[in-house]
Scaffold this active site. Sequence first.
Site, mmCIF file in Angstrom:
data_model
loop_
_atom_site.group_PDB
_atom_site.id
_atom_site.type_symbol
_atom_site.label_atom_id
_atom_site.label_comp_id
_atom_site.label_asym_id
_atom_site.label_seq_id
_atom_site.Cartn_x
_atom_site.Cartn_y
_atom_site.Cartn_z
ATOM 1 N N PHE A 55 0.873 -1.184 0.000
ATOM 2 C CA PHE A 55 0.000 0.000 0.000
ATOM 3 C C PHE A 55 0.901 1.223 0.000
ATOM 4 O O PHE A 55 1.805 1.325 0.837
ATOM 5 C CB PHE A 55 -0.878 0.058 1.255
ATOM 6 C CG PHE A 55 -1.568 1.403 1.424
ATOM 7 C CD1 PHE A 55 -2.883 1.577 1.025
ATOM 8 C CD2 PHE A 55 -0.886 2.494 1.962
ATOM 9 C CE1 PHE A 55 -3.503 2.822 1.157
ATOM 10 C CE2 PHE A 55 -1.498 3.732 2.098
ATOM 11 C CZ PHE A 55 -2.811 3.897 1.694
ATOM 12 N N GLU A 56 0.659 2.128 -0.918
ATOM 13 C CA GLU A 56 1.335 3.427 -0.877
ATOM 14 C C GLU A 56 0.420 4.431 -1.544
ATOM 15 O O GLU A 56 -0.167 4.116 -2.584
ATOM 16 C CB GLU A 56 2.629 3.426 -1.715
ATOM 17 C CG GLU A 56 3.780 2.652 -1.170
ATOM 18 C CD GLU A 56 4.982 2.635 -2.132
ATOM 19 O OE1 GLU A 56 4.802 2.613 -3.360
ATOM 20 O OE2 GLU A 56 6.105 2.665 -1.625
ATOM 21 N N ILE A 57 0.293 5.602 -0.950
ATOM 22 C CA ILE A 57 -0.203 6.758 -1.703
ATOM 23 C C ILE A 57 0.960 7.734 -1.658
ATOM 24 O O ILE A 57 1.495 8.009 -0.577
ATOM 25 C CB ILE A 57 -1.464 7.377 -1.072
ATOM 26 C CG1 ILE A 57 -2.606 6.347 -1.044
ATOM 27 C CG2 ILE A 57 -1.900 8.620 -1.857
ATOM 28 C CD1 ILE A 57 -3.878 6.834 -0.369
#
Length: 400
Positions: free
Chosen positions: A287-289
Site C-alpha cells: 500500500f502506498e499513496i
Amino acid sequence: MAGTQRYLRYIIFAIVCLILLFFISSSSSVPSANWPTYGSPDTVPSPQPPKGAVGDSTPSSTPNPANGLPPATAAGDRMNATFVTLARNSDLWEIVKSIRHVEDRFNRKFNYDWVFLNDDDFNDEFKKVTTALVSGKTKYGKIPKEHWSFPDFIDQDRAARVRDEMKEKKIIYGDSVSYRHMCRYESGFFFRHPLMLDYEWYWRVEPSIELYCDIDYDTFRFMAENKKKYSFVLSLYEYVETIPTLWDAVKNFTSAHPEHVVEDNSMKFLSDDGGKTYNHCHFWSNFEIGNLNWLRSKAYVDYFDSLDHAGGFFYERWGDAPVHSIAAALMLKRDEIHFFNDIAYYHVPFTHCPTGESYRLDHKCHCNPKDNFDWNGYSCTARFYETNDMKKPEGYEKEQ
Ligand SMILES: Nc1nc2c(ncn2[C@@H]2O[C@H](COP(=O)(O)OP(=O)(O)OP(=O)(O)O)[C@@H](O)[C@H]2O)c(=O)[nH]1
Ligand SMILES: [Mg+2]
C-alpha cells in the site's frame, strides 16, 4: 345495456393493464436508484477488447457508469492521480478482488484512473474484466525490457549462486529471479513508465488486498493540501537475511550526496543509534499513496542509481519496501510522511484496523479490531508515533 357492457369491458381491460404494469415495474426495480450500477444488465460482455481499454498510446474512457445514469461521484475537482498495479495476466482473479474493494469503499465516488503495468502484454480477458470494474479510465502498459532484466554491471554467476544459497536457507522468494526484477522495478522504474508521466499522485494496489472502511474524502487531495509526499498503513521489520548490506549502501550514498538528506528527517524511525545501524523498520509498500514527482526527483533517482549499482537487488534480495521507506525517511521531512490510520487494510498476513470504535462504526468498517497489527511488537508504527511526537490513538493499549 350494450353501452354498459362496453364500459365494463373498458374497465376490465384497464384493470388488467394496471395489474400487468404493476408486475413489470416491480420486477425491474430491484437495483436501487441510489446505488451506482457498474454495467448495464442488458449488456453482454463483448469478446472484443473493451471500449474503455487503453493501450500504450490510445486513451479513451471506460463505459462506466452505464446508460446515462448520473455517476455516483463526490463533488469537486479531481487531482492528477491514478491507481497503479503491477501484475501478470495470471493475477487477474486476485486483482479483481482488490479493485472491487477499492471501488466500493472509495473510487466509485471519485472515478480515478487505473494504470496496469506488466513485463508481458496484457491479454484481452485481463483488459476486459478490469476495465469493467474500474470507474475511471484504465490504461495498460508494457514494461520495457531494460527495466526488467539484469543490468550489464551485474555478475550473473554470482547472482545465481546467491539464489541457490537463499533457496537452501529457505528464504522467502530467495531463489526467484522475477521477484527480484519486480522489487527493482517498483524501487526505481514504475514512476518513469510513459503512462505514469501524466500523473502527479499514485496509489499502489496489489492483488488480494482488502479495504475495510468507507473512505469518504479524496485521499490524494488530502496528501496535496497537507504537504504529504509518502504514506503508509502498515509498518514492520524486514527479514534481515534479505538486506545484509543495504544500510552500508545507504551510508555510501548519503556520504556521496549529503545534499539529498533533509533536516528534520525520520532517522529516528530507521535507527536506534543515530544512523550507525539500521533497525529494519520499514513502511509496507504494497500500500502506498505518494507523490510521483518526488520519486522522479534528482534526489530519489540518484539514490536509486546508487543502490542499483551496489548490486543488492540481485546479490541479496532487497525489497522495494525498505528501499522506498529509507528514501522517504531520509529525503523527506518528518511531516511529509503520513500514517493513514483511517484506511483499514489487509494484505496477507497483516491487518490494519483503525484504532477507535466510533470511527469504525461511522465508516461501516468490517475489520475485527483484535486483528489490528499496529500495536503488536513486530510493528514499527508505535515508533513512527514516537518519531513524530504524536499521541497514540485512544484505546491503543487494549490492542497491544
Ligand atoms: N508483471 C509482473 N508482475 C509481478 C511479477 N511478480 C510479482 N508481480 C506483481 O508485483 C506485486 C508484488 O508481488 P507479490 O507477489 O504480491 O509480492 P509480495 O507482496 O511480496 O508477496 P505476497 O505475499 O505473495 O503478496 C504484485 O502486484 C504482483 O502482481 C512478475 O513476474 N510480473
Ligand atoms: Mg503482494
